[in-house]
Motif scaffolding. Structure first.
Motif, short mmCIF file in Angstrom:
data_model
loop_
_atom_site.label_atom_id
_atom_site.label_comp_id
_atom_site.label_asym_id
_atom_site.label_seq_id
_atom_site.Cartn_x
_atom_site.Cartn_y
_atom_site.Cartn_z
N UNK A 1 0.85 -1.17 0.00
CA UNK A 1 0.00 0.00 0.00
C UNK A 1 0.89 1.23 0.00
N UNK A 2 0.59 2.16 -0.86
CA UNK A 2 1.43 3.35 -0.95
C UNK A 2 1.10 4.33 0.16
N UNK A 3 2.01 5.27 0.37
CA UNK A 3 1.85 6.28 1.42
C UNK A 3 0.60 7.13 1.18
N UNK A 4 0.32 7.47 -0.09
CA UNK A 4 -0.84 8.31 -0.42
C UNK A 4 -2.14 7.59 -0.10
N UNK A 5 -2.25 6.33 -0.45
CA UNK A 5 -3.49 5.60 -0.18
C UNK A 5 -3.68 5.38 1.32
N UNK A 6 -2.59 5.22 2.06
CA UNK A 6 -2.72 5.12 3.52
C UNK A 6 -3.25 6.41 4.11
N UNK A 7 -2.73 7.53 3.61
CA UNK A 7 -3.21 8.84 4.09
C UNK A 7 -4.68 9.02 3.75
N UNK A 8 -5.05 8.66 2.54
CA UNK A 8 -6.45 8.79 2.13
C UNK A 8 -7.35 7.90 2.96
N UNK A 9 -6.89 6.69 3.24
CA UNK A 9 -7.68 5.77 4.05
C UNK A 9 -7.83 6.31 5.48
#
Length: 67
Positions: A1-9
């Motif tokens: 999981x990328x850093x951006x998708x973790x932030x979005x989640x």
């Protein structure tokens, strides 16, 4: 999981929690208002002797004479 998708989640989860907290506050406020309204209605009913209909109109003998 990328850093951006973790932030979005994480952002989506925080938003969902904030919405849930607001909903619970609104439900609590609504319940408090309903409880106060019910208490006022009960007090009015007790003060009127349990009968609100007799206080809502004047009897014919209590009406002022027409001029």
């Amino acid at each position: 999981m990328s850093q951006t998708s973790r932030r979005e989640a994480l952002k989506a989860q925080q938003l969902a929690q904030a919405k849930a907290a607001r909903r619970m506050r609104m439900i609590g406020l609504g319940a408090a208002v309903a409880a106060v309204l019910l208490a006022v209605l009960l007090i009015v009913a007790l003060v009127n002797g349990g009968s609100t209909a007799s206080a809502s109109y004047l009897k014919n003998s209590e009406l002022p004479e027409p001029t």
